[in-house]
Design an enzyme around this catalytic site. Sequence first.
Site, mmCIF file in Angstrom:
data_model
loop_
_atom_site.group_PDB
_atom_site.id
_atom_site.type_symbol
_atom_site.label_atom_id
_atom_site.label_comp_id
_atom_site.label_asym_id
_atom_site.label_seq_id
_atom_site.Cartn_x
_atom_site.Cartn_y
_atom_site.Cartn_z
ATOM 1 N N TYR A 1 38.711 9.632 -0.855
ATOM 2 C CA TYR A 1 39.670 8.549 -0.644
ATOM 3 C C TYR A 1 39.291 7.796 0.617
ATOM 4 O O TYR A 1 38.978 8.417 1.627
ATOM 5 C CB TYR A 1 41.100 9.088 -0.511
ATOM 6 C CG TYR A 1 41.986 8.544 -1.601
ATOM 7 C CD1 TYR A 1 42.277 7.176 -1.642
ATOM 8 C CD2 TYR A 1 42.482 9.359 -2.600
ATOM 9 C CE1 TYR A 1 43.049 6.657 -2.666
ATOM 10 C CE2 TYR A 1 43.257 8.836 -3.621
ATOM 11 C CZ TYR A 1 43.536 7.485 -3.653
ATOM 12 O OH TYR A 1 44.287 6.968 -4.669
ATOM 13 N N GLU B 1 40.903 4.364 1.701
ATOM 14 C CA GLU B 1 41.610 3.079 1.808
ATOM 15 C C GLU B 1 41.259 2.395 3.124
ATOM 16 O O GLU B 1 41.179 3.044 4.168
ATOM 17 C CB GLU B 1 43.125 3.299 1.719
ATOM 18 C CG GLU B 1 43.591 3.554 0.298
ATOM 19 C CD GLU B 1 45.104 3.738 0.199
ATOM 20 O OE1 GLU B 1 45.806 3.564 1.216
ATOM 21 O OE2 GLU B 1 45.560 4.067 -0.905
ATOM 22 N N ASP C 1 32.850 -18.154 -10.685
ATOM 23 C CA ASP C 1 32.865 -16.809 -11.267
ATOM 24 C C ASP C 1 31.525 -16.616 -11.967
ATOM 25 O O ASP C 1 31.311 -17.112 -13.073
ATOM 26 C CB ASP C 1 34.032 -16.694 -12.252
ATOM 27 C CG ASP C 1 34.127 -15.304 -12.865
ATOM 28 O OD1 ASP C 1 33.167 -14.516 -12.730
ATOM 29 O OD2 ASP C 1 35.167 -15.022 -13.496
ATOM 30 N N THR D 1 31.229 -9.817 -11.492
ATOM 31 C CA THR D 1 31.125 -8.414 -11.851
ATOM 32 C C THR D 1 29.738 -7.956 -11.416
ATOM 33 O O THR D 1 28.870 -8.774 -11.086
ATOM 34 C CB THR D 1 31.239 -8.185 -13.370
ATOM 35 O OG1 THR D 1 30.211 -8.946 -14.019
ATOM 36 C CG2 THR D 1 32.598 -8.616 -13.905
ATOM 37 N N LYS E 1 26.818 -6.826 -15.456
ATOM 38 C CA LYS E 1 26.258 -7.629 -16.562
ATOM 39 C C LYS E 1 24.778 -7.880 -16.284
ATOM 40 O O LYS E 1 24.027 -6.921 -16.219
ATOM 41 C CB LYS E 1 27.115 -8.868 -16.757
ATOM 42 C CG LYS E 1 28.571 -8.476 -17.123
ATOM 43 C CD LYS E 1 29.501 -9.634 -17.336
ATOM 44 C CE LYS E 1 30.922 -9.119 -17.590
ATOM 45 N NZ LYS E 1 31.904 -10.228 -17.721
ATOM 46 N N ARG F 1 29.871 -0.620 -13.475
ATOM 47 C CA ARG F 1 31.059 -1.452 -13.722
ATOM 48 C C ARG F 1 31.792 -1.614 -12.407
ATOM 49 O O ARG F 1 32.305 -0.643 -11.854
ATOM 50 C CB ARG F 1 31.990 -0.795 -14.736
ATOM 51 C CG ARG F 1 31.363 -0.415 -16.039
ATOM 52 C CD ARG F 1 32.398 -0.243 -17.122
ATOM 53 N NE ARG F 1 32.749 -1.539 -17.635
ATOM 54 C CZ ARG F 1 31.965 -2.259 -18.431
ATOM 55 N NH1 ARG F 1 30.788 -1.804 -18.793
ATOM 56 N NH2 ARG F 1 32.351 -3.437 -18.849
HETATM 57 C C1 LIG Z 1 33.246 -10.237 -17.622
HETATM 58 C C2 LIG Z 1 33.930 -11.323 -16.903
HETATM 59 C C3 LIG Z 1 35.051 -11.093 -16.087
HETATM 60 C C4 LIG Z 1 35.839 -9.802 -16.100
HETATM 61 O O1 LIG Z 1 35.253 -8.676 -15.829
HETATM 62 P P1 LIG Z 1 35.918 -7.270 -16.223
HETATM 63 O O2 LIG Z 1 35.080 -6.368 -15.411
HETATM 64 O O3 LIG Z 1 35.782 -7.124 -17.690
HETATM 65 O O4 LIG Z 1 37.339 -7.297 -15.767
HETATM 66 C C5 LIG Z 1 35.545 -12.129 -15.336
HETATM 67 N N1 LIG Z 1 35.006 -13.345 -15.405
HETATM 68 C C6 LIG Z 1 33.970 -13.625 -16.203
HETATM 69 C C7 LIG Z 1 33.429 -15.001 -16.243
HETATM 70 C C8 LIG Z 1 33.412 -12.625 -16.991
HETATM 71 O O5 LIG Z 1 32.395 -12.916 -17.801
#
Ligand SMILES: *Cc1c(COP(=O)(O)O)cnc(C)c1O
Length: 429
Positions: free
Chosen positions: A63, A65, A209, A235, A238, A244
């Site tokens: 933990y 925080e 994003d 994220t 990807k 993740r």
């Molecule tokens: C995948 C994605 C997210 C969200 O990610 P999670 O980890 O699934 O919550 C947010 N914005 C965009 C553009 C994404 O492609």
Amino acid sequence: MAFVETPSPTVPLDALRDTDPEIAALVRAEERLQGETLRMIASENYVSAAVLRATGSVLTNKYSEGYPGRRYYEGQQTVDPIEELACARARALFRAEHANVQPYSGSPANLAVYLAFAKPGDAVLGMSLPMGGHLTHGWDVSATGRWFRSSSYGVRRDTGRIDLDEVRSIALHERPKLIFCGGTAVPRAIDFAAFAEIAREVGAVLVADIAHIAGLVAAGVHASPMGHADVVSTTTHKTLRGPRGAMILCGAEYAKTVDKAVFPGLQGGPHNRTTAAIAVALREAATPEFGAYARAVVANARRLGDELAACGFDLVSGGTDTHLLLIDLTSRGVPGKPAAKALDRAGIVVNHNAVPFDPRRPFDPSGIRVGTPALTSRGLGEEHMPRVAEWIDRVVESVRTGRDGVEEQVRGEVRELMASYPAPGLPVD
Ligand SMILES: *Cc1c(COP(=O)(O)O)cnc(C)c1O
């Protein structure tokens, strides 16, 4: 190819097998599935054995925080340097002044951005979900669409590309606090400079994003939002090929606001095993091999697009600048869902997807989305794309004609090819 590492055994499943044979068997089955199939879900990838190892480490027991040097718990002798390394690597790789690596995933990262820069009821502007945007960019079923006054932009009917005139006119009319750019089914490069100009004109905070394209941005294959966007969320799992998780990047002036929004604003203790694995992935992403990987991802997607178009597939925007293709199956006389299900039975894993101006319902849309990040991690190159396009063509055609046996046949061919391209991180049978 150089960027494909030798697969090595992951954390042994022995302990899991002894304690919980049911879950162990399912994990083993998933390993097989990921080994045998052609994974073309654009948001998925294979992490390296090193990243996988970090996610399965004792850091899950901790933990912590707070932030390095400012924790609410003792015993942070290793956790602090781990998070500091992750942040330093993120800042260096993306040329950001500040990085927060604690968001649990992309959606919570975006929620933290809302918390940092907007108040409930404020106007926000994002790309519409059926046009390729993400739920968290203000779509109505998401908390972000319920708690904020959201409006959305889309793509032009004639080009399939983001309609910047529409973005500007909505922005001028709605005066949003936040403007989101980036999406989940956007095959073309995002023009961050153009979005920044609109955001400046209306006094909005621009949020880029880059969840899908972070690996391409890191490698310089897609333009960077740095210097254009006020805040960048992403994220890490990807195209970046990490665990993740998620990150928020920003200038020094927003560091405190962003950090406070993530913790204590939205979250409790960070997932330290994920932080460690993000650090490992960022180290990998800074190598020349990763640059070659990212270039191959885009080259594969482009080539696959050309081959699919030659088979008569209709590509939204006519092609791609990135790792993904959005295919409108209307002209093939097959909806997206049955096509995706048939491809899955044939060992090619994709998702059904709405296409811009889709006349069908979201649960049963007209298209499929395909991506090349995962197959490129296994070392497939442009020379394999004609074959992949031909498989997709055969399976989709068999759905239309109802011809039997095609799925089984393709599944066998896929399995045979994939056996020669072992996946990073997976045990070899
Ligand atoms: C995948 C994605 C997210 C969200 O990610 P999670 O980890 O699934 O919550 C947010 N914005 C965009 C553009 C994404 O492609």
